[in-house]
Structures are given as C-alpha cells and as structure tokens.
Design an enzyme around this catalytic site. Structure first.
Site, PDB file in Angstrom:
ATOM      1  CB  VAL A  80      26.116 -71.954  38.942  1.00  0.00           C
ATOM      2  CG1 VAL A  80      25.139 -71.603  37.847  1.00  0.00           C
ATOM      3  CG2 VAL A  80      26.991 -73.143  38.554  1.00  0.00           C
ATOM      4  CE1 TYR A 125      25.685 -84.723  35.467  1.00  0.00           C
ATOM      5  CE2 TYR A 125      24.426 -86.729  35.052  1.00  0.00           C
ATOM      6  CZ  TYR A 125      24.666 -85.380  34.808  1.00  0.00           C
ATOM      7  OH  TYR A 125      23.866 -84.700  33.924  1.00  0.00           O
TER       8      TYR A 125
END
Length: 267
Positions: free
Chosen positions: A51, A142
């Site tokens: 990705v 995150y």
C-alpha cells in the site's frame, strides 16, 4: 455472477478470515500481500501489493479488472501498529505508519474508483480501529492514523453519493491476530522518563491482543455489511466495553474521560 472482492492485507489475521469466509459464500476474492509467494496454499489468490507503493496498487487493480471486468467490493484492511512515547518515536516511523494506515488506503480507493464509477456500483470498507476514536497513551500515532481514515471516509461518502458508490468504516477492538508482532515498538530506554509507564502500558496492550476476540467475528460483520442495502457510516466490532468506551467519550466531560483512560492504563 459472483461479486469480485479485493482485500488488502489478505494473507493473515482479520484479512485472511474475511477472505476465507467470503470465498466459502461464493464471492470471487483477491487478497494482497507484499510477499505473495509465501501464501501459495491460500484459499483465494494472493496478489503482490504494497500500500506504500502506488505502482503495485495500480498494477494489481488493473490485473483484477482485466480478468474479471469488474470490481464490486474493496476492503482496505492492510495496516500497521505502532507504539511508543510520541516524543521518542522517530519522525520516519511516524511517517511510515501514516503511509500504511492513511495514505495507502486513500491510494487504493483512488485506484478502484474509476471502475466503480463506470459500473455505477461499488462498496468500499475501510478497516480502522476503536483506537481511532480516542488518543490513547503510547499509541497516539496509531490512534491518529486510524482516526484520520475514519474522518476522511465521512467526506468521501458525500463526494461519491452521486455515483452509487458506498463507503463505510469498520472499527475493530482487540482481536487475537499477529498485529503485535508486526508493529513498530519504540524501544523501552533505561534512561527514558517514560520507561516505567510505557513498559507497563506495552504489557497491558499485548495482553489485550492475546485475549482478543477471534478474527472470524470481524469476517461475519463484513459479510453482513456487504449484504446490507444501505451500510451505516461507522461500525464498531469488539467486546462490549471497547464499544461502550466510544459512547462514554461522547457523553462524558473530556477530563473525566481522560481520567478513566489514565486509570485503565494505570498511569
């Protein structure tokens, strides 16, 4: 005719469970991995895709469309964990995490949209995280990357509504997968002012993953979303307390909610 599904990060964990369930339900599933040669015994084809590399994204999407003449469902599942005191995480690691968790999914979406618009149909499911609803200590990067994906989905939905392309977020809580093994850990430094609280929080996080729900629960949730006529904007999949934590954030004063998190992580 079988619906064609692309799952990024389909070689293990949640992605693999989703792919296996959808395959048994009659979908034509393509998973992806940076190292597809490791997964020759997969129940569904695993194609090469990173990705963080736009060329691999575009090539894989092109390969699927040339073979199937359509692409019905994209499941943006590939992601990476990252932990550490924000002050001590190298900038390069912060950027790398956003490349995987935020910019990567956007580029996959951009690559499938022309085909979905041509079909005048399509469903895009972004796998985010319950951590994306709150800034968690020692998981701040995150939380931020997953939270950004949650928000951009809201914007995308309104931009895509005229093309009959639907988009939704699914935020899992802790699931028993190998995400802990693959995430970037800032080292626990002996001379760090964060040594003790970060060390304790890391142990707590790993325990939560080890006791997490089985990935097939996410697979069932995804299957139900694909079969729903009008998917919601946000879904949360996890144990009651993880889902309830989002409700509490909505209704409690900020400082009281912060105190609950501090107590939970024993900070």
């Amino acid at each position: 005719m079988s619906e064609v599904v692309l799952i990024t990060g389909g070689s293990s964990g949640i992605g693999k469970s989703i792919g296996e369930l959808l395959t048994t339900k009659g979908f034509k599933v393509y998973g992806t991995s940076r190292n597809p040669e490791k997964y020759k015994d997969s129940l569904f084809p695993i194609l090469a895709l990173d990705v963080r590399d736009l060329n691999t994204i575009q090539q894989t999407v092109k390969t699927i469309i040339e073979k199937e003449n359509r692409l019905d469902v994209l499941i943006n599942n590939a992601g990476a964990g990252i932990t550490g005191p924000i002050e001590e995480i190298p900038e390069a690691e912060i950027k790398a995490n956003f490349e995987t968790n935020f910019f990567g999914p956007i580029n996959v979406i951009k690559s499938v949209l022309p085909q979905m618009r041509k079909q005048r149909s399509g469903l895009i499911i972004n796998i985010t995280s319950i951590a994306g609803y709150m800034g968690l200590p020692y998981r701040g990067i995150y939380s931020a990357s997953k939270g950004a994906l949650e928000l951009i989905t809201e914007a995308f939905r309104m931009e895509l509504k005229d093309f009959n392309i639907k988009m939704t977020n699914v935020a899992p809580g802790d699931f028993a997968t190998n995400i802990a093994a693959g995430r970037y850990h800032a080292p626990i430094l002996n001379d760090s002012p964060y040594q003790k609280p970060y060390g304790n929080t890391l142990k707590l996080m790993d325990a939560h993953v080890d006791k997490g729900s089985p990935p097939n629960l996410m697979a069932e949730a995804i299957f139900n979303i694909i079969n729903s006529k009008n998917p919601k904007i946000h879904y949360k999949v996890g144990n009651f307390m993880q889902r309830f934590s989002i409700v509490l954030k909505r209704i409690l004063p900020d400082k009281l909610y912060e105190k609950l998190l501090i107590n939970h992580y024993k900070l």
